[in-house]
Write an enzyme that holds these catalytic residues in place. Structure first.
Site, PDB file in Angstrom:
ATOM      1  N   LYS A  73     -12.448  -1.285  -0.942  1.00  0.00           N
ATOM      2  CA  LYS A  73     -11.763  -0.756  -2.125  1.00  0.00           C
ATOM      3  C   LYS A  73     -12.523  -1.201  -3.376  1.00  0.00           C
ATOM      4  O   LYS A  73     -13.506  -0.580  -3.753  1.00  0.00           O
ATOM      5  CB  LYS A  73     -10.310  -1.195  -2.084  1.00  0.00           C
ATOM      6  CG  LYS A  73      -9.625  -0.661  -0.812  1.00  0.00           C
ATOM      7  CD  LYS A  73      -8.263  -1.227  -0.589  1.00  0.00           C
ATOM      8  CE  LYS A  73      -7.636  -0.667   0.675  1.00  0.00           C
ATOM      9  NZ  LYS A  73      -8.307  -1.112   1.921  1.00  0.00           N
ATOM     10  N   HIS A 132      -5.159  -4.272  -1.570  1.00  0.00           N
ATOM     11  CA  HIS A 132      -4.965  -3.351  -2.692  1.00  0.00           C
ATOM     12  C   HIS A 132      -4.746  -4.073  -4.022  1.00  0.00           C
ATOM     13  O   HIS A 132      -4.484  -3.418  -5.035  1.00  0.00           O
ATOM     14  CB  HIS A 132      -3.784  -2.427  -2.416  1.00  0.00           C
ATOM     15  CG  HIS A 132      -4.032  -1.443  -1.324  1.00  0.00           C
ATOM     16  ND1 HIS A 132      -4.619  -0.217  -1.520  1.00  0.00           N
ATOM     17  CD2 HIS A 132      -3.791  -1.524   0.015  1.00  0.00           C
ATOM     18  CE1 HIS A 132      -4.730   0.426  -0.374  1.00  0.00           C
ATOM     19  NE2 HIS A 132      -4.231  -0.347   0.579  1.00  0.00           N
ATOM     20  N   SER A 151       0.799  -1.221   0.000  1.00  0.00           N
ATOM     21  CA  SER A 151       0.000   0.000   0.000  1.00  0.00           C
ATOM     22  C   SER A 151       0.830   1.268   0.000  1.00  0.00           C
ATOM     23  O   SER A 151       0.309   2.343  -0.298  1.00  0.00           O
ATOM     24  CB  SER A 151      -0.933   0.012   1.215  1.00  0.00           C
ATOM     25  OG  SER A 151      -0.199  -0.058   2.425  1.00  0.00           O
TER      26      SER A 151
END
Length: 446
Positions: free
Chosen positions: A278, A246, A218
């Site tokens: 996300k 991510h 990240s």
């Protein structure tokens, strides 16, 4: 009788006088004043130092509306590079509709732990959907991504175990390791030779050994060599946890993550961890893996057993997002193209992007916290929202602006952001903006 009464009177007169009532001490404070904590005093010193050089706080700005390729702050629209909305699914009509349907059916809350009375069909629907996406048997969903790592690592690992972590793993991993009581060793970021050496020297001393890496890191935006990690964990009889917060929706031709990127069997990894905040446009975390593992976590993991079940609206939004990602793989392709465009232009402009692979996360390393915060504020003045990452989240010399790339960014937005960053950073270096300017200001006022 008169003589007797006189004797009693004399006896009373001989008794010592009663002491005066004690004066109560002044009342103490009603509650502890946390402003006296040394940690808070340090925060105030940092804020005072920033005020001294006229540096606005770039954090906690309120955003209006959906965070996408643009955002609205104080009524002004900005190009937005500070959002996890990687595939542009947050705010999508189908996602909103799915959340609304879930509320109409189940309300806004599960109203209980799933073990007790909070289990809803939509929870298992989401878990089945995540398991299919990862290509494993099962998944278990929890209400927080951070808490997922904390409770799973903290619960599975014990005092006779070892946890080996990449030096740049997320705070949730380090907190889970600390909670577990297991021994923990770091290996330098991405250095699998160092990991192999640690395993050779230490594996025999411990019962279970867990290796933890991220799918996309990240802070740096790079990803590990999964094929070699699998060989190492098999050779040394270890468990492997890959945090795909991510990377799911980002890596691989269709966004299925690190396993798809390397074309390996995802069942060869014990635990795939992910977040719903996300790509999946919701909030929460999950572990995907074998049915035995997930059944055990449902029955015993404190962060699951003693926590309320995931909000039905969030579960509905996550299911709809996963469906859209699968039906519209062009979103993943657009994201990849945007990331590569940003990275190529940034490097051509002489910006330090570290080891980023040019996907969902691309840093521009500035070199100190004051410089990073200053650059962020200058970009905001030019209509670009990109946030600094400063010490202690990263080393002071690695302070940076972190750009989150989405499938919805236009080429014009990307070019504008790179050009503005290069121009402002060049001006700052000419003006010697950074830690040295703070020292100069302090000397002038002292």
């Amino acid at each position: 009788m008169a003589s007797l009464r006189a004797g009693h009177k004399a006896a009373r007169q001989r008794q010592p006088a009663r002491p005066a009532a004690p004066v109560p001490p002044p009342p103490g404070p009603a509650a502890f004043d946390f402003s006296e904590l040394p940690q808070l005093r340090q925060l105030r010193m940092h804020r005072a130092a920033a005020d001294l050089i006229g540096l606005d706080n770039p954090f906690f700005r309120a955003h209006a509306g959906v965070a996408g390729a643009t955002t609205v702050i104080d009524g002004r629209t900005f190009d937005n590079f500070a959002s996890y909305n990687y595939l542009g699914l947050n705010g999508h009509p189908a996602v909103n509709e799915a959340a609304t349907r879930a509320i109409a059916t189940y309300g806004t809350s599960a109203s209980a732990s799933r073990v007790v009375a909070g289990e809803r069909p939509i929870h298992r629907e989401l878990e089945d959907r995540l398991a299919r996406l990862h290509g494993v048997e099962d998944a278990v969903v929890m209400v927080s991504g951070h808490a997922t790592n904390v409770t799973v690592i903290g619960h599975l690992m014990k005092g006779d175990d070892l946890i080996l972590t990449d030096s740049l793993v997320h705070n949730s991993v380090t907190e889970g390791a600390r909670l577990s009581g297991a021994a923990r060793m770091n290996f330098p970021h991405g250095d699998l030779d160092a990991l192999e050496q640690l395993l050779s020297q230490n594996r025999h001393k411990f019962d279970h050994v867990l290796i933890v890496v991220e799918g996309i890191y990240s802070m740096d935006g790079d990803y590990p060599d999964l094929a070699r990690l699998i060989r190492l964990k098999q050779n040394f009889d270890c468990w492997l946890l890959v945090d795909e917060a991510h990377s799911i929706g980002v890596l691989g031709a269709t966004g299925r993550g690190l396993a798809e990127q390397y074309s390996v069997d995802p069942r060869s990894v014990e635990m795939w961890m992910g977040t719903l905040s996300k790509t999946f446009s919701a909030c929460g975390g999950y572990i995907a893996g074998s049915k035995a593992l997930c059944d055990y976590l449902r029955a015993t993991a404190p962060g699951f057993v003693f926590s309320v079940g995931l909000s039905p609206a969030l579960a509905g939004a996550a299911i709809a997002s996963a469906d859209l990602m699968e039906r519209e793989p062009e979103r993943v392709r657009r994201l990849a193209a945007n990331g590569q465009r940003f990275l190529a232009r940034a490097r051509a402009a002489g910006l330090d992007t570290g080891p980023s692979a040019g996907l969902s996360v691309i840093p521009v390393i500035v070199g100190d916290s004051i410089g990073a915060a200053t650059l962020s504020n200058r970009l905001l003045a030019r209509g670009i929202n990109a946030l600094p990452i400063v010490f202690p989240a990263v080393a002071e010399k690695s302070a940076r602006i972190r750009f989150f790339i989405t499938s919805e960014h236009s080429s014009e937005q990307i070019d504008r952001a790179v050009d503005a960053t290069a121009e402002e950073l060049a001006k700052m270096r000419e003006e010697n903006v950074g830690f040295s300017s703070l020292v100069k200001s302090v000397r002038q006022t002292s």
